[in-house]
Design an enzyme around this catalytic site. Structure first.
Site, mmCIF file in Angstrom:
data_model
loop_
_atom_site.group_PDB
_atom_site.id
_atom_site.type_symbol
_atom_site.label_atom_id
_atom_site.label_comp_id
_atom_site.label_asym_id
_atom_site.label_seq_id
_atom_site.Cartn_x
_atom_site.Cartn_y
_atom_site.Cartn_z
ATOM 1 N N GLY A 148 38.044 -18.028 -8.707
ATOM 2 C CA GLY A 148 36.735 -17.773 -9.306
ATOM 3 C C GLY A 148 36.193 -19.044 -10.041
ATOM 4 O O GLY A 148 37.033 -19.864 -10.473
ATOM 5 N N CYS A 149 34.732 -18.992 -9.872
ATOM 6 C CA CYS A 149 34.173 -20.416 -10.464
ATOM 7 C C CYS A 149 34.427 -20.649 -12.079
ATOM 8 O O CYS A 149 34.758 -21.809 -12.558
ATOM 9 C CB CYS A 149 32.782 -20.463 -10.015
ATOM 10 S SG CYS A 149 31.731 -18.735 -10.464
ATOM 11 N N ASN A 150 34.285 -19.335 -12.651
ATOM 12 C CA ASN A 150 34.708 -19.555 -14.262
ATOM 13 C C ASN A 150 36.083 -19.822 -14.374
ATOM 14 O O ASN A 150 36.372 -20.623 -15.054
ATOM 15 C CB ASN A 150 34.324 -18.241 -14.908
ATOM 16 C CG ASN A 150 33.088 -17.950 -14.707
ATOM 17 O OD1 ASN A 150 32.078 -18.719 -14.614
ATOM 18 N ND2 ASN A 150 32.423 -16.662 -14.915
#
Length: 342
Positions: A148-150
């Site tokens: 996930g980017c976060n």
């Protein structure tokens, strides 16, 4: 040698970003583009900025001859990739950009995504795709699960610190600002210009954000015991980018030294001078992570700020980096561009 690649879900933001990156890659050739609802269209009709490129027409997945494909990027929505990958040839190398194979424990997947995992046998062979920390496993993998980017942003700030034992594991707060493209291209009321412009809002509060599953999995693995962070994401009026401010108990000089030691040889991680803070535009359109460390006025506390482009290093750029490793190519191939500014 040029390798043929296919992109499934090419009409989404991450699909378009893959096309942009691969267009400048010396060793990859886009041989097939799939997009269910937009099958039959040209990519320039979906994304006019890609008009100058010589790209194949968008087709359905069933129309692709995978015997001619060396590696497949799956940029499909969450919860759909499991079924799609299950039907692909077993010898096809795959980089998945969805959340479907990130969590190793099927029970954890069901907890965070609300349904049983549909391909647990495939999950067993998936390698977590944070390139800087899983290089050896990625090189030999058939299926790589992009982060996930976060989750990637927080991990770049914290993994070396947990490994080095220089922070209190029970006092970690990640305050994160995320741009709107992280929510995908589907129409959503809160992403309308009138709703988002001149606005900012927290979301996924109370420990409900799905990327906490990745933080729990990865941080606990490193520490050898359960680690649960406080994570507060915010949606901000920007098109792309993530900035995470991580509040920690620990000595700032030791934290800075641990991060510099970990990333000294990493081509895509840039450490700022001590006391400096990165901004989101520093990494816009690049595969870079910028990290800054500062002390607090209270002794024994520090702040780490990390920023990256959610569509590039947080997703599609990371996917190309993983593909480079899987295909035995130079890891930085196609990913050395500098940030767009202003």
């Amino acid at each position: 040698m040029t390798h043929n690649v296919a992109i499934l879900g090419a009409s989404g933001y991450t699909g378009a970003e893959l096309v942009r990156l691969i267009a400048g890659h010396p060793d990859l050739h886009i041989a097939a583009l799939a997009a269910d609802r937009k099958a039959g269209m040209q990519m320039r009709e979906v994304y006019p900025h890609l008009g100058p490129l010589d790209l194949p027409r968008l087709v359905t997945i069933d129309e692709i001859d995978f015997s001619q494909i060396d590696l497949c990027f799956c940029a499909l929505p969450h919860a759909t990739t499991q079924a799609v990958i299950s039907q692909l040839p077993r010898d096809l190398r795959i980089v998945d950009l969805s959340a479907d194979f990130r969590l190793r424990d099927p029970a954890a997947y069901e907890k965070w995504y609300g349904k049983p995992h549909a391909a647990p046998e495939l999950q067993k062979e998936a390698v977590y795709g944070l390139s800087e920390f899983y290089r050896d496993e990625i090189r030999g993998a058939r299926l790589v699960a992009g982060t996930g980017c976060n989750a990637a942003t927080g991990q770049f700030a914290l993994r070396p610190l947990i490994q080095a034992g220089v922070i209190d594991l029970d006092e970690i707060i990640i305050d994160l600002k995320a741009a709107a493209s992280g929510a995908g291209r589907s129409l959503k009321e809160n992403l309308l210009l009138a709703e988002l412009y001149e606005n900012a809002a927290g979301y996924g509060l109370g420990g409900k954000h799905r990327h906490l599953g990745e933080f729990d999995q990865e941080f606990s693995k490193i520490a050898g015991r359960p680690v649960e962070v406080t994570f507060v994401p915010h949606l901000i009026p920007a098109s792309r980018g993530i900035l995470a401010t991580v509040h920690l108990r620990g000595e700032a000089d030791q934290i800075d030294a641990a991060l510099r030691n970990a990333y000294e040889a990493e081509p895509f991680v840039h450490m700022l001078p001590f006391g400096s803070a990165p901004s989101m535009k520093d990494t816009r359109g690049t595969n870079m992570v910028h990290i800054g460390v500062a002390g607090d006025r209270r002794q024994g506390r520090a702040v780490v700020i990390a920023t990256l482009d959610n569509l590039c290093k947080g997703s599609s750029g990371q996917a190309v980096q993983n593909a480079n490793l899987m295909l035995g190519l130079k890891e930085t191939a196609g990913l050395t561009g500098v940030a767009l500014y202003p």
